[in-house]
Design a protein around this motif. Structure first.
Motif: not given
Length: 289
Positions: A27-49
């Motif tokens: 979860t990253i913040a783009y501002g000071p308010d508690g709702m100014q957040k973004v959740d990041v969802w990533l596949p388990a397998a990392r991408p190839a080089a």
């Protein structure tokens, strides 16, 4: 003689929200308010080089009202996309019921949350060359509006110099035409919330829909898919068909996908026919390279 067809049993919000909830990878913040957040969802397998994850920018609904819904409402479909090999940038924003929400705050939040994707793309291996935006209900409006930001005049408080480029938008039971929604008392959000969202008229702002309602910014120049349920009792189908006609007339590529035996909740339930159709559309959009 035809036999009567029983109405389908539709999902309710508790049917979805009482399930065990999957969690994002970051979860990253783009501002000071508690709702100014973004959740990041990533596949388990990392991408190839040298490769990056195909990425979906996700926008939740809830009538632009924080007390009704936040980004966690999208967790189940975000998890489903993560399992399918897609990264998800699931944004939040201040609703009209929070200090700083409404006009211009809700729109500025959505824009800042989308633009923050560029700043974090390298750290999370996100491909920003072709972004598909997926929004549900009120989030369908915001997803389309994000794709249209480049059309905003410099005189608008919502103008951004270099907004994130979105290649394709999928609106799930959305309300892209705020003016039409405000004139429709049967829209599930009601008309008062739209008044709060667009703000008051004034000496320097005679038309509150000019920079907030998607039809005023047509053509937006990106392909659009509208996924709507036949049994949706929250968002009237005419809001989808009306917008489709306007966008087509303006020259945009728009397709309406009407899913039978589907209400409003099914649009964000990972086991539903509506979500299977949406995943097909996401796959097709991200495979256009």
């Amino acid at each position: 003689m035809s036999l009567p067809v029983d109405a389908p049993t539709l999902l309710t919000w508790p049917d979805l929200t009482k399930r065990e909830q999957p969690k994002p990878d970051a979860t990253i913040a783009y501002g000071p308010d508690g709702m100014q957040k973004v959740d990041v969802w990533l596949p388990a397998a990392r991408p190839a080089a040298g490769k990056r994850f195909p990425t979906v920018l996700m926008v939740h609904g809830g009538c632009w009202t924080t007390s009704i819904a936040d980004r966690s409402l999208m967790n189940w479909i975000a998890d489903d996309l993560r399992k399918a090999g897609y990264a998800v940038w699931n944004i939040d924003y201040r609703g009209v019921d929070r200090i700083g929400g409404g006009y211009p705050g809700t729109f500025l939040d959505a824009g800042m949350a989308a633009d923050a994707l560029r700043s974090h793309a390298a750290a999370y291996h996100l491909d920003i060359k072709r972004i598909v935006a997926v929004g549900h209900s009120a989030g369908g409006h915001l997803a389309l509006w994000l794709a249209a930001r480049g059309k905003l005049p410099t005189s608008s408080p919502l103008h951004a110099t270099k907004p994130l480029k979105i290649a394709h938008v999928i609106s799930l039971g959305g309300l892209p035409d705020l003016e039409a929604a405000a004139a429709s008392p049967d829209n599930g959000c009601g008309v008062e919330v739209i008044r709060k969202l667009v703000g008051p008229t004034g000496a320097t702002r005679a038309d509150v829909y000019a920079d907030t309602s998607v039809p005023r910014l047509l053509p937006i120049g990106v392909p659009q898919d509208l996924v709507n349920g036949v049994e949706d009792r929250i968002i009237p189908m005419r809001l989808a068909t009306g917008y489709e006609m306007q966008a087509r007339s303006a020259g945009d590529r728009v397709s309406l996908h009407v899913v039978p035996a589907t209400g409003h909740v099914e649009l964000v339930a990972p086991e539903s026919a509506a979500w299977a159709e949406t995943k097909r559309l996401i796959r097709a959009a991200l495979d256009q390279r």
